[in-house]
Design a protein around this motif. Structure first.
Motif, PDB file in Angstrom:
ATOM      1  N   SER A 109      56.308   9.554 -45.470  1.00 46.96           N
ATOM      2  CA  SER A 109      54.922   9.129 -45.693  1.00 46.96           C
ATOM      3  C   SER A 109      53.970   9.651 -44.607  1.00 46.96           C
ATOM      4  N   ILE A 113      49.918  10.118 -44.889  1.00 45.64           N
ATOM      5  CA  ILE A 113      48.929   9.202 -44.320  1.00 45.64           C
ATOM      6  C   ILE A 113      48.034   9.898 -43.302  1.00 45.64           C
ATOM      7  N   LEU A 116      45.559  11.509 -45.509  1.00 40.99           N
ATOM      8  CA  LEU A 116      44.670  10.491 -46.070  1.00 40.99           C
ATOM      9  C   LEU A 116      43.562  10.113 -45.088  1.00 40.99           C
ATOM     10  N   ALA A 139      44.678   1.303 -45.050  1.00 35.94           N
ATOM     11  CA  ALA A 139      45.205   1.956 -46.255  1.00 35.94           C
ATOM     12  C   ALA A 139      46.382   2.865 -45.905  1.00 35.94           C
ATOM     13  N   LEU A 143      50.151   2.340 -47.295  1.00 35.18           N
ATOM     14  CA  LEU A 143      50.858   3.406 -48.012  1.00 35.18           C
ATOM     15  C   LEU A 143      52.186   3.721 -47.333  1.00 35.18           C
ATOM     16  N   CYS A 144      52.177   3.767 -46.011  1.00 34.18           N
ATOM     17  CA  CYS A 144      53.413   4.001 -45.256  1.00 34.18           C
ATOM     18  C   CYS A 144      54.447   2.916 -45.562  1.00 34.18           C
ATOM     19  N   MET A 146      54.594   0.944 -48.185  1.00 36.01           N
ATOM     20  CA  MET A 146      55.023   1.001 -49.584  1.00 36.01           C
ATOM     21  C   MET A 146      56.049   2.116 -49.801  1.00 36.01           C
ATOM     22  N   LEU A 147      55.767   3.310 -49.282  1.00 35.08           N
ATOM     23  CA  LEU A 147      56.697   4.424 -49.465  1.00 35.08           C
ATOM     24  C   LEU A 147      57.988   4.189 -48.687  1.00 35.08           C
TER      25      LEU A 147
END
Length: 189
Positions: A109, A113, A116, A139, A143-144, A146-147
């Protein structure tokens, strides 16, 4: 007629202004970024299966300061160093097993990120607007997590992935997001 407003915003989003620097300066920035990532990866709270490190502060910060392309490239270079066995990952570790073990999803990730936060910084989510900067870091951290948890769940199951790969990191994500936004705010001239 060209849109000079968006060009001006993109050219001035970063206090480092790396987009307008020479290739040699950009290469030096990438090397400096990988060194900073290597050093901050050593600052950790050992936990199983995933340690708490400063990586989730520094990775998005590099993206926000370097821009999405150079930020992602810097993080990818650092990951290549780690894959080659250099001791640049958490706890001074390196080697290919870390890219298949519990931390693999988090590592995968990181370039995403960085890109991002860099992309968002180029669009005004930077030190000029601390709330948007905070949101971009939050965010990126989400995301980190979640992945990372998605990969971890293939190894330990969904419930354990959330319990050990997400929950312990939530307060840290808030603190690191606030710190990242503050660093960006302090860097605005």
């Amino acid at each position: 007629m060209p849109d000079t407003t968006s060009t001006a915003i993109r050219a001035s989003f970063s206090p480092l202004r790396l987009d307008s620097r020479s290739t040699a300066t950009k290469i030096a920035a990438v090397l400096a970024g990988t060194l900073i990532l290597a050093v901050t990866s050593q600052i950790e709270v050992p936990m199983l299966p995933v340690p708490i490190t400063l990586q989730t502060l520094i990775v998005p910060l590099i993206g926000a300061l370097y821009g999405w392309r150079l930020g992602a490239l810097t993080v990818l270079a650092w990951l290549v160093e780690g894959a080659m066995g250099l001791p640049v990952l958490a706890g001074g570790m390196g080697g290919l097993p870390f890219f298949a073990g519990p931390t693999a999803g988090y590592l995968a990730s990181f370039p995403i990120i960085a890109a991002l936060t860099g992309w968002l910084a180029e669009r005004g989510w930077n030190g000029r607007n601390v709330l948007l900067a905070f949101t971009s870091f939050l965010a990126a951290n989400a995301l980190c997590l979640m992945l990372g948890a998605a990969w971890l769940s293939t190894l330990v199951g969904f419930e354990k992935a959330v319990a050990f790969g997400v929950t312990p990191f939530l307060i840290g994500a808030l603190i690191k997001s606030a710190l990242g936004a503050a660093i960006l705010k302090a860097s605005v001239r």
